[in-house]
Each structure stands twice: as structure tokens, then as C-alpha cells.
Design a protein around this motif. Sequence first.
Motif, mmCIF file in Angstrom:
data_model
loop_
_atom_site.group_PDB
_atom_site.id
_atom_site.type_symbol
_atom_site.label_atom_id
_atom_site.label_comp_id
_atom_site.label_asym_id
_atom_site.label_seq_id
_atom_site.Cartn_x
_atom_site.Cartn_y
_atom_site.Cartn_z
ATOM 1 N N ARG A 10 -11.392 -3.741 -9.318
ATOM 2 C CA ARG A 10 -12.165 -2.545 -10.101
ATOM 3 C C ARG A 10 -11.179 -1.997 -10.886
ATOM 4 N NH1 ARG A 10 -14.047 -0.223 -4.142
ATOM 5 N NH2 ARG A 10 -15.479 -1.718 -3.738
ATOM 6 N N ILE A 11 -9.922 -2.260 -10.689
ATOM 7 C CA ILE A 11 -8.927 -1.515 -11.658
ATOM 8 C C ILE A 11 -9.188 -2.260 -13.280
ATOM 9 C CG2 ILE A 11 -6.289 -1.587 -12.095
ATOM 10 C CD1 ILE A 11 -6.124 -1.721 -8.898
ATOM 11 N N ALA A 12 -9.511 -3.356 -13.071
ATOM 12 C CA ALA A 12 -9.798 -4.085 -14.466
ATOM 13 C C ALA A 12 -10.610 -3.239 -15.431
ATOM 14 C CB ALA A 12 -10.340 -5.374 -14.277
ATOM 15 N N LEU A 13 -11.569 -2.230 -14.693
ATOM 16 C CA LEU A 13 -12.617 -1.483 -15.382
ATOM 17 C C LEU A 13 -11.842 -0.379 -16.435
ATOM 18 C CD1 LEU A 13 -14.871 -0.294 -12.866
ATOM 19 C CD2 LEU A 13 -15.451 -2.049 -14.460
ATOM 20 N N ILE A 14 -10.535 -0.123 -15.820
ATOM 21 C CA ILE A 14 -9.744 1.102 -16.707
ATOM 22 C C ILE A 14 -8.493 0.535 -17.162
ATOM 23 C CG2 ILE A 14 -10.821 3.081 -15.719
ATOM 24 C CD1 ILE A 14 -8.052 3.168 -14.198
ATOM 25 N N SER A 15 -7.918 -0.568 -16.715
ATOM 26 C CA SER A 15 -6.738 -1.240 -17.074
ATOM 27 C C SER A 15 -6.836 -2.814 -16.822
ATOM 28 C CB SER A 15 -5.485 -0.855 -15.985
ATOM 29 O OG SER A 15 -5.097 0.180 -16.789
ATOM 30 N N LEU B 215 -5.733 5.184 -8.392
ATOM 31 C CA LEU B 215 -5.846 5.580 -6.764
ATOM 32 C C LEU B 215 -7.086 6.139 -6.447
ATOM 33 C CD1 LEU B 215 -2.566 7.900 -6.455
ATOM 34 C CD2 LEU B 215 -2.838 5.508 -5.820
ATOM 35 N N ARG B 216 -7.702 6.666 -7.400
ATOM 36 C CA ARG B 216 -8.918 6.980 -7.296
ATOM 37 C C ARG B 216 -10.150 5.982 -6.885
ATOM 38 N NH1 ARG B 216 -10.465 11.777 -10.949
ATOM 39 N NH2 ARG B 216 -12.242 10.895 -11.958
ATOM 40 N N ILE B 217 -10.108 5.109 -7.710
ATOM 41 C CA ILE B 217 -10.737 3.771 -8.024
ATOM 42 C C ILE B 217 -10.395 2.924 -6.476
ATOM 43 C CG2 ILE B 217 -10.977 1.469 -8.680
ATOM 44 C CD1 ILE B 217 -11.081 2.663 -11.410
ATOM 45 N N LEU B 218 -9.034 3.189 -5.789
ATOM 46 C CA LEU B 218 -8.985 2.548 -4.746
ATOM 47 C C LEU B 218 -9.452 3.293 -3.602
ATOM 48 C CD1 LEU B 218 -5.488 0.993 -5.539
ATOM 49 C CD2 LEU B 218 -7.605 -0.220 -5.485
ATOM 50 N N GLY B 219 -9.964 4.426 -3.598
ATOM 51 C CA GLY B 219 -10.306 5.425 -2.759
ATOM 52 C C GLY B 219 -9.128 6.036 -1.941
ATOM 53 N N ILE B 220 -7.995 6.071 -2.712
ATOM 54 C CA ILE B 220 -6.793 6.968 -2.122
ATOM 55 C C ILE B 220 -6.897 8.202 -2.543
ATOM 56 C CG2 ILE B 220 -4.133 6.862 -2.018
ATOM 57 C CD1 ILE B 220 -4.321 3.957 -2.221
ATOM 58 N N LYS B 221 -7.281 9.010 -1.829
ATOM 59 C CA LYS B 221 -7.425 10.549 -2.226
ATOM 60 C C LYS B 221 -6.268 11.433 -1.513
ATOM 61 C CE LYS B 221 -12.127 9.743 -3.191
ATOM 62 N NZ LYS B 221 -13.186 8.947 -2.647
ATOM 63 N N PRO B 222 -6.501 12.715 -2.032
ATOM 64 C CA PRO B 222 -5.659 13.770 -1.185
ATOM 65 C C PRO B 222 -5.943 13.714 0.072
ATOM 66 C CG PRO B 222 -6.401 14.732 -3.316
ATOM 67 C CD PRO B 222 -7.239 13.512 -3.250
ATOM 68 N N GLY B 223 -5.280 13.694 1.127
ATOM 69 C CA GLY B 223 -5.600 13.702 2.301
ATOM 70 C C GLY B 223 -5.504 12.150 3.214
ATOM 71 N N SER B 224 -5.248 11.282 2.162
ATOM 72 C CA SER B 224 -5.091 9.849 2.695
ATOM 73 C C SER B 224 -3.868 9.782 3.320
ATOM 74 C CB SER B 224 -5.412 9.135 1.604
ATOM 75 O OG SER B 224 -6.535 8.921 0.990
ATOM 76 N N SER B 225 -3.789 8.837 4.369
ATOM 77 C CA SER B 225 -2.448 8.577 4.944
ATOM 78 C C SER B 225 -1.611 7.468 4.397
ATOM 79 C CB SER B 225 -2.795 8.158 6.428
ATOM 80 O OG SER B 225 -3.574 6.979 6.542
ATOM 81 N N GLU B 226 -1.863 6.865 3.452
ATOM 82 C CA GLU B 226 -1.154 5.811 2.804
ATOM 83 C C GLU B 226 -0.001 6.383 2.136
ATOM 84 O OE1 GLU B 226 -4.491 6.093 2.008
ATOM 85 O OE2 GLU B 226 -5.412 4.138 2.500
ATOM 86 N N ARG B 227 0.940 5.320 2.386
ATOM 87 C CA ARG B 227 2.336 5.897 1.433
ATOM 88 C C ARG B 227 2.331 5.149 0.232
ATOM 89 N NH1 ARG B 227 7.768 3.850 3.973
ATOM 90 N NH2 ARG B 227 6.571 4.007 5.855
ATOM 91 N N VAL B 228 2.256 5.960 -0.832
ATOM 92 C CA VAL B 228 2.001 5.790 -2.118
ATOM 93 C C VAL B 228 3.269 6.179 -3.053
ATOM 94 C CG1 VAL B 228 0.650 5.679 -3.997
ATOM 95 C CG2 VAL B 228 -0.498 5.733 -1.898
ATOM 96 N N LEU B 229 3.751 5.161 -3.873
ATOM 97 C CA LEU B 229 4.644 5.569 -4.840
ATOM 98 C C LEU B 229 4.204 5.572 -6.313
ATOM 99 C CD1 LEU B 229 7.380 3.445 -3.317
ATOM 100 C CD2 LEU B 229 7.051 5.919 -3.200
ATOM 101 N N ILE B 230 4.282 6.199 -7.057
ATOM 102 C CA ILE B 230 3.533 6.257 -8.379
ATOM 103 C C ILE B 230 4.794 6.426 -9.289
ATOM 104 C CG2 ILE B 230 2.072 7.260 -10.134
ATOM 105 C CD1 ILE B 230 0.548 8.596 -7.574
ATOM 106 N N ALA B 231 4.822 5.632 -10.640
ATOM 107 C CA ALA B 231 5.523 5.774 -11.669
ATOM 108 C C ALA B 231 4.775 5.868 -12.684
ATOM 109 C CB ALA B 231 6.477 4.636 -11.650
ATOM 110 N N MET B 232 4.926 6.919 -13.813
ATOM 111 C CA MET B 232 4.093 7.033 -14.735
ATOM 112 C C MET B 232 5.104 7.002 -16.097
ATOM 113 S SD MET B 232 1.205 9.932 -13.565
ATOM 114 C CE MET B 232 0.153 9.527 -14.732
ATOM 115 N N ASN B 233 4.532 6.196 -17.164
ATOM 116 C CA ASN B 233 5.026 6.377 -18.397
ATOM 117 C C ASN B 233 6.583 5.745 -18.222
ATOM 118 O OD1 ASN B 233 2.931 7.863 -19.677
ATOM 119 N ND2 ASN B 233 3.783 9.645 -18.952
#
Length: 161
Positions: free
Chosen positions: A80-85, A36-54
Motif C-alpha cells: 500500500r505504501i506504493a500509493l504514496i511512495s 505510518l498511517r497507511i500501516l495503521g500505526i497511530k498515536p497510542g500504538s505499541s510498536e517501537r518505531v524509528l523515523i528518519a526524515m529528509n
Amino acid sequence: MESKNKEKSAERLAVSKIRCGTVIDHINAGKALLVLRILGIKPGSSERVLIAMNVPSKKMGKKDIVKVEGKYIGEEELNRIALISPNATINLIEDYRVSEKRRVELPSVVEGILTCPNRNCITNSREPIKSRFHIVKKGEEVRAVCHYCGRRICELDRYVV
Ligand SMILES: [Zn+2]
């Protein structure tokens, strides 16, 4: 066998549930927030985001998934996500269906995503200069070299802005 099928359909569900937008799948477990950080989606962003972890994954053991509803994120941004995944996959969703599926590709240069650990680097001075790194792959390991001072970094997730 039955539990395997269940797992499969659960995986499919997790990928195809949004109406339209971008699904980033096969993210290394625990890296969703960094994505999310890499995509520039930060606290206060208006995008609707769903996250599933593990989430259980046959290929990876455990993985994270990020879904951004109503937004098609550009290829350059996604790569850019390829940098970490490096194994992350992108699914573009239209009307609940996957309209496009591909893997992220390692960019050769990234700007403004990583910080240089060298205190004397010009990108850490008061000059308004964006960080710029050249990305190199050595076997399975991804490294970055600062364009301005030549400092090499590995374990890139530690240097994400
Ligand atoms: Zn530097």
C-alpha cells in the motif's frame, strides 16, 4: 571521495541498526508519517518505531526511512505504501542483517485506505461500507478509481484515511 564513503556508511547504518523487524527505505521525503498511517500505526500504538526524515540520498536527493522493530509487516500491507511512495524499498531484518530486500509493488485494489471525495458516494453514507479503489498507473502518475461511484482521484496522499 571520503565524504561519499561517509555518506554511504551512514546510509547503511540507518538501514541495518535494528535487531529484527521491517525497514522501509527510499520513502519520498516528507511522507514518513503518511506511511505510518497507511500501516495503521497511530498515536497510542505499541510498536517501537524509528523515523528518519529528509535523510540525504544519492538516488533521491532526500528521503525518509521508517523502521518498525520486532515486527515483520505483511507484503500486502507494505505494498500500500506504493500509493504514496512507488520507489520505496523493504528490508526485512534478522539479527541486524538484511534477510530480504525488495521494492513495493503497486496493488491493483485497496480497501479502507483512501476516502472518496464524492459526498454522495455510498462509502460516505452511514452504511458500514469500506472504501474500495482500483489503482491505475498512467505513466509515472498513480490514480485511483472508486469502485462504487467511479470517481477518479490523483495525488493520492491527499485522500489517505
Ligand atoms: Zn466513491
